[in-house]
Design an enzyme around this catalytic site. Structure first.
Site, PDB file in Angstrom:
ATOM      1  N   MET A  65       0.695   7.487   3.507  1.00  0.00           N
ATOM      2  CA  MET A  65       1.245   6.951   4.759  1.00  0.00           C
ATOM      3  C   MET A  65       2.202   5.791   4.466  1.00  0.00           C
ATOM      4  O   MET A  65       3.284   5.701   5.047  1.00  0.00           O
ATOM      5  CB  MET A  65       0.114   6.485   5.687  1.00  0.00           C
ATOM      6  CG  MET A  65      -0.726   7.598   6.264  1.00  0.00           C
ATOM      7  SD  MET A  65       0.211   8.712   7.323  1.00  0.00           S
ATOM      8  CE  MET A  65       0.266   7.782   8.860  1.00  0.00           C
TER       9      MET A  65
ATOM     10  N   ASN B  69      -7.472   9.610  18.542  1.00  0.00           N
ATOM     11  CA  ASN B  69      -8.164  10.425  17.538  1.00  0.00           C
ATOM     12  C   ASN B  69      -9.379  11.146  18.121  1.00  0.00           C
ATOM     13  O   ASN B  69      -9.666  12.282  17.740  1.00  0.00           O
ATOM     14  CB  ASN B  69      -8.590   9.562  16.345  1.00  0.00           C
ATOM     15  CG  ASN B  69      -7.430   9.320  15.398  1.00  0.00           C
ATOM     16  OD1 ASN B  69      -6.297   9.196  15.840  1.00  0.00           O
ATOM     17  ND2 ASN B  69      -7.698   9.257  14.116  1.00  0.00           N
TER      18      ASN B  69
ATOM     19  N   LYS C  81      -5.272   4.013  19.634  1.00  0.00           N
ATOM     20  CA  LYS C  81      -5.196   4.983  18.528  1.00  0.00           C
ATOM     21  C   LYS C  81      -6.555   5.657  18.304  1.00  0.00           C
ATOM     22  O   LYS C  81      -6.635   6.850  18.005  1.00  0.00           O
ATOM     23  CB  LYS C  81      -4.725   4.276  17.248  1.00  0.00           C
ATOM     24  CG  LYS C  81      -4.747   5.154  15.993  1.00  0.00           C
ATOM     25  CD  LYS C  81      -3.798   6.338  16.135  1.00  0.00           C
ATOM     26  CE  LYS C  81      -3.572   7.179  14.912  1.00  0.00           C
ATOM     27  NZ  LYS C  81      -4.645   7.690  14.142  1.00  0.00           N
TER      28      LYS C  81
ATOM     29  N   GLY D 268       0.822  -1.213   0.000  1.00  0.00           N
ATOM     30  CA  GLY D 268       0.000   0.000   0.000  1.00  0.00           C
ATOM     31  C   GLY D 268       0.850   1.254   0.000  1.00  0.00           C
ATOM     32  O   GLY D 268       1.206   1.761   1.072  1.00  0.00           O
ATOM     33  N   LEU D 269       1.163   1.745  -1.202  1.00  0.00           N
ATOM     34  CA  LEU D 269       2.052   2.918  -1.289  1.00  0.00           C
ATOM     35  C   LEU D 269       1.280   4.234  -1.418  1.00  0.00           C
ATOM     36  O   LEU D 269       1.598   5.080  -2.247  1.00  0.00           O
ATOM     37  CB  LEU D 269       3.030   2.740  -2.450  1.00  0.00           C
ATOM     38  CG  LEU D 269       4.101   1.666  -2.223  1.00  0.00           C
ATOM     39  CD1 LEU D 269       4.921   1.437  -3.488  1.00  0.00           C
ATOM     40  CD2 LEU D 269       5.025   2.037  -1.057  1.00  0.00           C
TER      41      LEU D 269
ATOM     42  N   ARG E 165     -18.364  18.544  14.731  1.00  0.00           N
ATOM     43  CA  ARG E 165     -17.806  18.252  13.394  1.00  0.00           C
ATOM     44  C   ARG E 165     -18.949  17.863  12.442  1.00  0.00           C
ATOM     45  O   ARG E 165     -18.986  18.283  11.295  1.00  0.00           O
ATOM     46  CB  ARG E 165     -16.765  17.136  13.509  1.00  0.00           C
ATOM     47  CG  ARG E 165     -16.046  16.868  12.233  1.00  0.00           C
ATOM     48  CD  ARG E 165     -14.632  17.275  12.082  1.00  0.00           C
ATOM     49  NE  ARG E 165     -13.619  17.160  13.051  1.00  0.00           N
ATOM     50  CZ  ARG E 165     -12.442  16.567  12.806  1.00  0.00           C
ATOM     51  NH1 ARG E 165     -12.214  15.971  11.660  1.00  0.00           N
ATOM     52  NH2 ARG E 165     -11.491  16.596  13.704  1.00  0.00           N
TER      53      ARG E 165
ATOM     54  N   GLU F 154      -7.974  13.948  19.763  1.00  0.00           N
ATOM     55  CA  GLU F 154      -7.545  14.876  18.682  1.00  0.00           C
ATOM     56  C   GLU F 154      -8.733  15.754  18.251  1.00  0.00           C
ATOM     57  O   GLU F 154      -8.606  16.979  18.146  1.00  0.00           O
ATOM     58  CB  GLU F 154      -7.029  14.033  17.513  1.00  0.00           C
ATOM     59  CG  GLU F 154      -6.701  14.779  16.241  1.00  0.00           C
ATOM     60  CD  GLU F 154      -6.310  13.810  15.105  1.00  0.00           C
ATOM     61  OE1 GLU F 154      -5.397  12.984  15.301  1.00  0.00           O
ATOM     62  OE2 GLU F 154      -6.942  13.867  14.023  1.00  0.00           O
ATOM     63  N   TYR F 155      -9.895  15.140  18.056  1.00  0.00           N
ATOM     64  CA  TYR F 155     -11.091  15.899  17.670  1.00  0.00           C
ATOM     65  C   TYR F 155     -11.415  16.940  18.746  1.00  0.00           C
ATOM     66  O   TYR F 155     -11.752  18.084  18.448  1.00  0.00           O
ATOM     67  CB  TYR F 155     -12.303  14.969  17.530  1.00  0.00           C
ATOM     68  CG  TYR F 155     -12.484  14.295  16.182  1.00  0.00           C
ATOM     69  CD1 TYR F 155     -11.429  13.629  15.559  1.00  0.00           C
ATOM     70  CD2 TYR F 155     -13.720  14.286  15.551  1.00  0.00           C
ATOM     71  CE1 TYR F 155     -11.616  12.985  14.343  1.00  0.00           C
ATOM     72  CE2 TYR F 155     -13.909  13.643  14.330  1.00  0.00           C
ATOM     73  CZ  TYR F 155     -12.852  12.989  13.726  1.00  0.00           C
ATOM     74  OH  TYR F 155     -13.042  12.357  12.538  1.00  0.00           O
TER      75      TYR F 155
ATOM     76  N   ASN G  10       2.318  -2.622  -4.489  1.00  0.00           N
ATOM     77  CA  ASN G  10       1.129  -1.779  -4.604  1.00  0.00           C
ATOM     78  C   ASN G  10       0.302  -2.328  -5.764  1.00  0.00           C
ATOM     79  O   ASN G  10       0.862  -2.824  -6.746  1.00  0.00           O
ATOM     80  CB  ASN G  10       1.542  -0.326  -4.892  1.00  0.00           C
ATOM     81  CG  ASN G  10       0.392   0.630  -4.686  1.00  0.00           C
ATOM     82  OD1 ASN G  10      -0.024   0.862  -3.555  1.00  0.00           O
ATOM     83  ND2 ASN G  10      -0.151   1.159  -5.760  1.00  0.00           N
TER      84      ASN G  10
HETATM   85  C1  6PG Z   1      -2.999  10.757  13.162  1.00  0.00           C
HETATM   86  C2  6PG Z   1      -4.357  11.229  12.700  1.00  0.00           C
HETATM   87  C3  6PG Z   1      -4.802  10.524  11.471  1.00  0.00           C
HETATM   88  C4  6PG Z   1      -6.200  10.932  11.015  1.00  0.00           C
HETATM   89  C5  6PG Z   1      -6.292  12.314  10.522  1.00  0.00           C
HETATM   90  C6  6PG Z   1      -7.652  12.682   9.929  1.00  0.00           C
HETATM   91  O1  6PG Z   1      -2.947  10.350  14.306  1.00  0.00           O
HETATM   92  O2  6PG Z   1      -2.045  10.834  12.404  1.00  0.00           O
HETATM   93  O3  6PG Z   1      -5.286  10.958  13.708  1.00  0.00           O
HETATM   94  O4  6PG Z   1      -4.786   9.158  11.757  1.00  0.00           O
HETATM   95  O5  6PG Z   1      -6.541  10.102   9.981  1.00  0.00           O
HETATM   96  O6  6PG Z   1      -6.003  13.201  11.531  1.00  0.00           O
HETATM   97  O7  6PG Z   1      -8.710  12.263  10.698  1.00  0.00           O
HETATM   98  P1  6PG Z   1     -10.182  12.770  10.330  1.00  0.00           P
HETATM   99  O8  6PG Z   1     -10.310  12.698   8.833  1.00  0.00           O
HETATM  100  O9  6PG Z   1     -11.136  11.832  10.988  1.00  0.00           O
HETATM  101  O10 6PG Z   1     -10.256  14.160  10.819  1.00  0.00           O
END
Ligand code: 6PG
Length: 474
Positions: A19, A193, A189, A15-16, A294, A196-197, A38
């Site tokens: 990331m 996230n 993880k 998967g290229l 969101r 993160e939100y 890929n």
């Molecule tokens: C990370 C991020 C990543 C995530 C993006 C977008 O830890 O590098 O969490 O994994 O995919 O931040 O996330 P959303 O599209 O849900 O905002």
């Protein structure tokens, strides 16, 4: 001609995409030979050509069979493909041609429920499987992500030298940690996230107060974020908020932030956090508020209709009603509450799924490389080392900080509320804080109602046992 042992790769990656490519370059740069595959052959060829001096550590392959044959046994395969069915399809294609000691690692943003299922399937098929969460976006994947692993410990130990080498370092400590069995890594993880939100939403809320309530320009706001990034709030998200607020749009000459449409995308991991929090009965109201916000950002037409009917907010916020320092302290309080909920959710999941999650290590692995990296996480790691399951709000250092900042959070929420400025995540944080310091809540009313309409019974404050009220309603 069969490749000689030395020519074989130590690890392979499928998967290229962005990331996958960056992770491959990172692995190659750290001196590990890596085979890549890929679906689109041209992508693989171009990637190899563009890899420059790192190409010597990369073996490009054009069929799955060649890919498998170019990796040293027992093989390690990393999948960096979109989460969902593609992962299952790739696993089953690999399983047909790989040996029982070969290890498949799903490094995508998988739903941890899928990872649990895949771990079980791998177990019954006698294969090895790891689910790892990789955070840090494109830049992190290339130069050092934060890595959260889940699956059999012996599988992690087989690849930990590679994962630690490519991970971000906090001082000299690698930000790559085994979290527990099956879906533990992907769950951590996911909560990352969700946080993160929430972090992003709370920053957006104070940005909104500065922009709409205080009438500040993007450049002035950028300077505030830059200053905050030198204090308690020092973090990647505050740093990039300063950068994005300070950038100019070449086309219009205006601040970029002012020409970006207020409709935010999402891939769903924040939503998964909220869903799992509800499943587990763990309060994650700040994250939930951020997910809702969101979602609502997408209802642009309805929001515009609402503005036409009710008028725009804020309607009467006094420019000087709040100070910049108060906003900073409100954000600190909101952040402490949000992380208290996040770690509470992790503790609940750990118990439910029998993971024994290493709580302080989670805070440590998030100190560098990942999107939510911040100075405060180091203090959280210390607090969790003292007591891994105590609500973070009750840890000595955070008690002091909350006492110092609580009134500012209250003022920010109150002022915003009075003038119609939406601050859903900060409000959720304040409500949680207030509930968590209320020894006598109003749930007695709920119990009375439940007993009235369903004879569910209630406990008394002055006597043990289950009781019913004198309702005379049946
Ligand atoms: C990370 C991020 C990543 C995530 C993006 C977008 O830890 O590098 O969490 O994994 O995919 O931040 O996330 P959303 O599209 O849900 O905002």
């Amino acid at each position: 001609m069969a490749a000689v042992e030395n020519d074989l790769a130590e690890i392979g990656l499928i998967g290229l995409g962005t990331m996958g490519s960056n992770l491959t370059l990172n692995i190659a740069e750290n001196g590990f030979k890596i085979a890549v595959f890929n679906r689109t052959v041209e992508t693989t060829r171009k990637f190899h050509t563009d890899a420059g001096s790192l190409a010597q550590n990369i073996i490009p392959t054009e069929s799955l069979e060649d890919f498998v044959a170019s990796i040293r046994e027992p093989r390690v395969f990393v999948l960096m493909v979109p989460a969902g069915q593609i992962v299952d399809a790739q696993i089953s294609a690999l399983r047909k041609i790989c040996g029982p000691n070969d290890l498949i690692i799903d490094a995508g943003n998988a739903n941890f429920n899928d990872t649990r299922r895949r771990a079980k399937e791998a177990d019954s098929a006698g294969h090895m499987f790891l689910g790892i969460g990789v955070s840090g976006g494109e830049e992190g994947a290339r130069h050092g992500p934060s890595i959260m692993g889940g699956g059999p410990r012996e599988a992690w130990d087989r690849v930990s030298h590679i994962l630690e080498a490519i991970s971000a370092k906090y001082e000299t400590t690698p930000c790559a940690t085994w979290m527990g069995q099956d879906g533990a890594g992907h769950f951590v993880k996911t909560v990352h996230n969700g946080i993160e939100y929430a972090d992003m939403q709370m920053i957006a809320e104070v940005y909104g107060i500065m922009r709409d309530g205080m009438g500040m320009s993007a450049d002035e706001i950028s300077k505030v974020f830059t200053k905050w990034d030198q204090g308690t709030l020092k973090s990647y998200l505050i740093e990039i908020s300063a950068i994005v607020s300070g950038a100019t749009d070449a086309k219009s000459g205006k601040p970029v932030i002012d020409i970006i449409l207020d409709r935010a995308g999402q891939k769903g991991t924040g939503r998964w956090t909220a869903i799992e929090a509800q499943h587990l009965g763990a309060p994650a109201s700040v994250i939930e508020a951020a997910v809702v916000a969101r979602n609502l950002s997408g209802s642009l037409d309805d929001r515009r209709k609402g503005q036409a009917i009710f008028g725009a907010a804020p309607q009467n916020m006094d420019k000087n009603a709040l100070s910049i320092d108060q906003l900073e302290r409100a954000l600190i309080a909101g952040k402490i509450v949000c992380y208290a909920q996040g770690f509470g959710l992790l503790a609940k999941a750990s118990e439910e799924f029998d993971w024994d999650l290493p709580m302080p290590k989670i805070a440590k692995v998030w100190r560098e490389g990942c999107i939510i990296r911040s100075t405060m996480l180091n203090d959280m790691a210390s607090a969790l080392s003292e007591n891994a399951t105590e609500n973070l709000m009750f840890a000595p250092g955070f008690i002091e900080q909350l006492k110092d900042t609580e009134n500012d959070l209250r003022a920010v929420v109150a002022m915003s509320s009075l003038s119609g400025q939406p601050v859903p995540a900060l409000s959720a944080a304040l409500s949680y804080f207030d509930i968590m310091r209320t020894g006598r809540s109003t749930a007695n009313m709920i119990q009375a109602q439940r007993d009235f309409f369903g004879a569910h019974s209630f406990e008394r404050v002055d006597e043990d046992g289950a009781h019913h009220g004198p309702w005379n309603n049946g």
